[in-house]
Design a protein around this motif. Sequence first.
Motif, PDB file in Angstrom:
ATOM      1  N   ARG A  79       0.822  -1.205   0.000  1.00 25.35           N
ATOM      2  CA  ARG A  79       0.000   0.000   0.000  1.00 25.35           C
ATOM      3  C   ARG A  79       0.860   1.260   0.000  1.00 25.35           C
ATOM      4  NH1 ARG A  79      -3.739   0.093   4.810  1.00 25.35           N
ATOM      5  NH2 ARG A  79      -1.816   0.644   5.847  1.00 25.35           N
ATOM      6  N   ARG A 112       3.908   1.530  -1.219  1.00 26.53           N
ATOM      7  CA  ARG A 112       4.485   1.644  -2.562  1.00 26.53           C
ATOM      8  C   ARG A 112       3.459   2.173  -3.553  1.00 26.53           C
ATOM      9  NH1 ARG A 112       7.746  -4.057  -2.973  1.00 26.53           N
ATOM     10  NH2 ARG A 112       9.347  -3.545  -1.451  1.00 26.53           N
ATOM     11  N   LEU A 113       2.211   1.763  -3.398  1.00 30.30           N
ATOM     12  CA  LEU A 113       1.142   2.225  -4.281  1.00 30.30           C
ATOM     13  C   LEU A 113       0.887   3.720  -4.076  1.00 30.30           C
ATOM     14  CD1 LEU A 113      -1.009   1.440  -6.355  1.00 30.30           C
ATOM     15  CD2 LEU A 113      -2.500   0.828  -4.451  1.00 30.30           C
ATOM     16  N   ARG A 114       0.875   4.186  -2.845  1.00 33.10           N
ATOM     17  CA  ARG A 114       0.715   5.621  -2.582  1.00 33.10           C
ATOM     18  C   ARG A 114       1.845   6.420  -3.229  1.00 33.10           C
ATOM     19  NH1 ARG A 114      -0.799   5.675   3.818  1.00 33.10           N
ATOM     20  NH2 ARG A 114      -2.951   4.983   3.580  1.00 33.10           N
ATOM     21  N   CYS A 156       3.637   5.546  -5.798  1.00 32.26           N
ATOM     22  CA  CYS A 156       3.470   5.481  -7.251  1.00 32.26           C
ATOM     23  C   CYS A 156       2.394   6.458  -7.715  1.00 32.26           C
ATOM     24  CB  CYS A 156       3.134   4.057  -7.676  1.00 32.26           C
ATOM     25  SG  CYS A 156       3.064   3.800  -9.454  1.00 32.26           S
ATOM     26  N   TYR A 157       1.268   6.534  -7.014  1.00 33.66           N
ATOM     27  CA  TYR A 157       0.211   7.484  -7.364  1.00 33.66           C
ATOM     28  C   TYR A 157       0.735   8.919  -7.340  1.00 33.66           C
ATOM     29  CZ  TYR A 157      -3.744   4.215  -7.173  1.00 33.66           C
ATOM     30  OH  TYR A 157      -4.639   3.210  -7.417  1.00 33.66           O
ATOM     31  N   HIS A 166      -0.960   7.419 -13.579  1.00 32.93           N
ATOM     32  CA  HIS A 166      -0.920   6.378 -12.554  1.00 32.93           C
ATOM     33  C   HIS A 166      -1.796   5.176 -12.894  1.00 32.93           C
ATOM     34  CE1 HIS A 166      -4.548   8.514 -11.116  1.00 32.93           C
ATOM     35  NE2 HIS A 166      -4.891   7.323 -10.624  1.00 32.93           N
ATOM     36  N   CYS A 212       0.834   2.215 -12.409  1.00 29.62           N
ATOM     37  CA  CYS A 212       0.708   1.606 -11.082  1.00 29.62           C
ATOM     38  C   CYS A 212      -0.233   0.399 -11.070  1.00 29.62           C
ATOM     39  CB  CYS A 212       0.217   2.643 -10.079  1.00 29.62           C
ATOM     40  SG  CYS A 212       1.251   4.101  -9.974  1.00 29.62           S
ATOM     41  N   ARG A 213      -0.665  -0.054 -12.226  1.00 35.14           N
ATOM     42  CA  ARG A 213      -1.620  -1.162 -12.298  1.00 35.14           C
ATOM     43  C   ARG A 213      -1.082  -2.421 -11.619  1.00 35.14           C
ATOM     44  NH1 ARG A 213      -6.031  -2.562 -15.347  1.00 35.14           N
ATOM     45  NH2 ARG A 213      -5.865  -0.661 -16.556  1.00 35.14           N
ATOM     46  N   LEU A 227       0.926  -2.663  -9.129  1.00 37.22           N
ATOM     47  CA  LEU A 227       0.857  -2.525  -7.676  1.00 37.22           C
ATOM     48  C   LEU A 227      -0.573  -2.656  -7.169  1.00 37.22           C
ATOM     49  CD1 LEU A 227       3.394   0.370  -7.080  1.00 37.22           C
ATOM     50  CD2 LEU A 227       3.641  -2.028  -6.443  1.00 37.22           C
ATOM     51  N   VAL A 228      -1.527  -2.161  -7.943  1.00 32.52           N
ATOM     52  CA  VAL A 228      -2.938  -2.311  -7.549  1.00 32.52           C
ATOM     53  C   VAL A 228      -3.306  -3.791  -7.517  1.00 32.52           C
ATOM     54  CG1 VAL A 228      -5.308  -1.860  -8.262  1.00 32.52           C
ATOM     55  CG2 VAL A 228      -3.623  -0.042  -8.396  1.00 32.52           C
ATOM     56  N   TYR A 277      -1.724  -5.386  -4.510  1.00 36.94           N
ATOM     57  CA  TYR A 277      -2.393  -4.980  -3.271  1.00 36.94           C
ATOM     58  C   TYR A 277      -3.733  -5.687  -3.106  1.00 36.94           C
ATOM     59  CZ  TYR A 277      -4.390  -2.040   0.354  1.00 36.94           C
ATOM     60  OH  TYR A 277      -4.965  -1.592   1.509  1.00 36.94           O
TER      61      TYR A 277
END
Length: 103
Positions: free
Chosen positions: A51, A53-55, A57-58, A65, A69-70, A72-73, A76
């Motif tokens: 999460r 890392r996803l923040r 990336c966004y 994004h 960031c797909r 990472l989504v 997650y």
Amino acid sequence: MVRKAKVEFDEQPPDNFDPKNPYGDPVAMLEYREHLVREKWIQIETAKIIRERLRWCYRIEGINHHKKCRHLVEQYLEATRGVGWGKDARPPEFHGDLILPLN
């Protein structure tokens, strides 16, 4: 005194735990419960790391994004599927279906 270079943990459930008779050996039952709690915490902390890392990336990718960031989504969503303290007794079909959008 000699220090070990690496800390070693026993990550296996106890060998003498019998799921058919869990109260037969109370020590093994408590060790098994500690093992389950430890595994849950590992899953929860892994989801928290993904999460974060996803923040990041966004925030860094901005308007792109959705594409950047797909992965990472998807990681997650997979990491949080079935993770939690109240979901062990429910069948896996109640945790939600894995629905991935088409590209």
